[in-house]
Each structure stands twice: as C-alpha cells, then as structure tokens.
Design an enzyme around this catalytic site. Sequence first.
Site, PDB file in Angstrom:
ATOM      1  N   LYS A 201      90.181  85.347  27.785  1.00  0.00           N
ATOM      2  CA  LYS A 201      89.220  86.144  28.547  1.00  0.00           C
ATOM      3  C   LYS A 201      89.952  87.255  29.302  1.00  0.00           C
ATOM      4  O   LYS A 201      91.180  87.350  29.276  1.00  0.00           O
ATOM      5  CB  LYS A 201      88.454  85.240  29.519  1.00  0.00           C
ATOM      6  CG  LYS A 201      87.684  84.123  28.840  1.00  0.00           C
ATOM      7  CD  LYS A 201      86.666  84.678  27.869  1.00  0.00           C
ATOM      8  CE  LYS A 201      85.739  83.664  27.244  1.00  0.00           C
ATOM      9  NZ  LYS A 201      86.207  82.327  27.031  1.00  0.00           N
TER      10      LYS A 201
HETATM   11  C1  PLP Z   1      79.620  82.657  26.690  1.00  0.00           C
HETATM   12  C2  PLP Z   1      80.565  81.559  27.072  1.00  0.00           C
HETATM   13  N1  PLP Z   1      80.153  80.611  27.922  1.00  0.00           N
HETATM   14  C3  PLP Z   1      80.969  79.627  28.303  1.00  0.00           C
HETATM   15  C4  PLP Z   1      82.254  79.529  27.847  1.00  0.00           C
HETATM   16  C5  PLP Z   1      83.100  78.377  28.270  1.00  0.00           C
HETATM   17  O1  PLP Z   1      84.235  78.777  28.980  1.00  0.00           O
HETATM   18  P1  PLP Z   1      85.522  77.823  28.974  1.00  0.00           P
HETATM   19  O2  PLP Z   1      86.148  77.916  27.624  1.00  0.00           O
HETATM   20  O3  PLP Z   1      86.390  78.387  30.053  1.00  0.00           O
HETATM   21  O4  PLP Z   1      85.042  76.453  29.292  1.00  0.00           O
HETATM   22  C6  PLP Z   1      82.738  80.483  26.956  1.00  0.00           C
HETATM   23  C7  PLP Z   1      84.109  80.408  26.409  1.00  0.00           C
HETATM   24  O5  PLP Z   1      84.446  81.069  25.427  1.00  0.00           O
HETATM   25  C8  PLP Z   1      81.874  81.522  26.551  1.00  0.00           C
HETATM   26  O6  PLP Z   1      82.283  82.458  25.686  1.00  0.00           O
END
Ligand code: PLP
Length: 443
Positions: A201
């Site tokens: 990210k």
């Molecule tokens: C749209 C979206 N929501 C939630 C998440 C979840 O984040 P994490 O991987 O930090 O748990 C992601 C991760 O790619 C995402 O792209």
Amino acid sequence: MGQLLAILGGEPVITENIFKPWPTITEADKKAVCDVLDAAGEERLWGGSGPSTTKLQDAWSERIGRKHTLLTNSGTAALHTAVAAAGIEPGDEVITSAFTFVASATCILHHNAIPVFADVDLDTFDIAPASIEAQITDRTRALIPVHIHGLPADMDPINEIARRHNLVVIEDACQAHGATYHGRPAGALGDMACFSLNGIKHLIAPEGGLFCCDDEEQFARARLLQSFGEFSDPNLPREYNARSLGWMYRSTEINAALAYSQLQRLDEYNAQRQRNAAYLHERLSELPGVVPTPMSEGVTSAYWLFAYRVPLSEAPLDDVPQVVWRETVAKALNAEGVPTRQWQTRVTPAQSLFQTHNAYGRGCPWDCPHGRRISYDLEQYPNAQRVVEQYLVLWHPETVYWNLIGPPNGLEQMSALADGFDKVCSNLAALIPLAREAAENNE
Ligand SMILES: Cc1ncc(COP(=O)(O)O)c(C=O)c1O
C-alpha cells in the site's frame, strides 16, 4: 506504429527490466526502527500505547481531520473493528461493493453479520449509489463503500442514502491514502474509515491498519474490541476484565515507527503517482481499444493501481468472448514488455465462501436464528461482472514489481509503458486471428 508485434515475433518495445520495486526503505526508516529496538527496556515495544504508536495515530488523525485513530495489526482488523464500533449485531446486513478485496466483506462476517453486495459503476469500478439503494432492507445497518484502486467512491449520494435510512458509513480506504473527494480527504468522508498499512500500500508498516472515527462511543467500542475486550488506560493498573468480546488486533512500536517514518514521504510519493498516472492517462486516452479509469472532476485518485478496460466493443468480434480478447491483449502487452494482468479475477460474491455460504460452518451466520440466507446470484452484479471480464491493471505478472504506477517508477518508465500500449493498440487487427484461435481452443 506499424511494426510487427512482439507476440508475433517482432522486437519488444521494452527489452530489459526498467521497473523498480516498491517499497523504498530509507536510512531514516532504518534508524526509526533501530531507535525503537534501542529503547527496549525503557519503553514497551508492545501493548498499543507506546510513543511511536501514539505519534502515528495523532499524526494520521491530524492529517485527515479526524478526532481518533487506532493502529491495528491489519486493514482487515481495522475493518472488523469498525463493524463492531458501528454496533452491528448478529444477522444485521451490511452492504459493500461487488468488486473489491474479500476483506471488505469478511469483516462483516467476522461480526456474525450478513454481507450484501451492491453493483459498481462500469467506468470507475466503485460501488454505485443506485445499486446500494436497491439492496437496502429493514435489516440493513451499515454501508462499506470501497475506494477501489484509490479512487474515492461517490460519497455525497452514498452519505445521503445513509442519512435517509439511518445507516452507518464505514469507508474502506485501504487503497486510498491521500485520495480526495471534492476537497476532503479519504478517511473523513463517512462516519468511520479504515486504511491498510500492508507492504504493497501507499503507507507501509509493513503490516498494519488504521481505524479512524470522530464519535467517542464508537471509539470506546473500537478500543475494547482491539484489545481482548478490556478497558485500557496506561495510567491505571490493568483490570483483567473483558467487558465485551474482544480480539487481539494491536500492532507494535516497531511497525508504528516504520509507518511514521514513511508518512513523512507519503505526499512526495503520492505526487509521483499523480504525475505518472496523469501522463499515462493522457497517452492511453488517445489510443483505440483501451479505456483507462476516468479522472473524475473534483476527485483525486490515490492510484493504488492503474486500471483500464479493453472492451470488445472497441474491436467487435462476434466469435470471440470478451475474456479471451482481454487475455489476448494482455499477452500482446506482456510480449512488448508491458507488465499487466488482473488483480481480482472474479466478482467478490463469486468467491466460494459466499457461493457455498460456508463461513463458520453449519451455514452460519446466514442460517443462524438471527440470520437470513440471502442469494449471491451473480446476475445481481452485471457491471461488476463486465469489469472483471474487461479490466487489467499495470502489475508485473511474475515478480514483486507490483506497483508500476507508483514510485520509485517515474516518467521514464511511464513513457516506455505508453509506447508499448501505443504499439499494441495501433495493431489491434493483428490480434484478431490470435484471439479467434484462443477462442477455438477454449483458452
Ligand atoms: C480494499 C481492501 N480492503 C481491505 C484490505 C485488507 O487490508 P490488509 O491486507 O491490511 O488486512 C485490502 C488489502 O489489500 C484491500 O485492498
């Protein structure tokens, strides 16, 4: 350009790997992490209330204009925390996008509630307000619009729908650090917001999440859920009394220090993404056969990924399915040295978890006493299905050079990518026999 396409034996446009990997780790990042380790014994590296964690939370709140930010150990944890903080109870329904990462929906299941999917806009890939409205029932309690690929969802009509139906709005801003919507930052566009600090990210911890809100009651619930259900005050002895069901979603001082150090460069990095995307957008918009995600008036995408569609309407072939055409174009671009592929390969409700209603077993939460077995019939999401059939993103198919649109890649890389698109899109007719052959072979 009339040269022979590389997929047909011609010379590729990009002949060597010119792409640079994300993330960038600087000496300042290393020092920030080492300083935390050096302070072991004087400061607690864990527990969720150390100085680096507090500094990061305060800086993020100030940046997006929120009262509260809580650091969690993932974006998914932040989303579950938000669902709990919204007061969602078993069997309640929460609406999210039919084209997203699965965590936008599993965070609802994590609280025994029922995910409901709304269709998306074909151009932006973001959740469509009209489709949200159509999915609202007397069980709906909250909305989770997702700022997909970094482009903010259309939040004014979404908030208006929420007001009319008394729903809580949780922004899934996991891909949208630094995006803006009519002058307001992503993260301050609903009641609560969640960001991911995962290593691919914009801001990395390299695993972590940020939960943000203004409301004191929601924040108090979030803090309980994040840490065993216990009330915690660093100035008071620990109670060891779970006041409600809690999880262990805390992060560490090491992750917080890295994210805080990276935060100092977020604007610079995002500016480079903007420059890269604007350049590519301009070049690709002139080409036949490729439709980049539009740059909307008053809305700034954070460009987590650069997405575009290759609709067959641009090259009508009755005997070739859209997905075969998309893969043929992708292969031709790959052959020119343009790294491209899909991110999500199916609409979210098509994932087995939803199709089989198999989350906790025994059909729960759908078949539990408070639940409802809703249908995830894919006919309900025609635009999301078309997006999946047609879209590609700039992303290396095999290596870790995931995020080509972001730094350290700059205009040199963008120019080479655009030249690759130019060559393929100027020779679309040469792809037709390949697409027909692939269709015949059921590829
Ligand atoms: C749209 C979206 N929501 C939630 C998440 C979840 O984040 P994490 O991987 O930090 O748990 C992601 C991760 O790619 C995402 O792209």
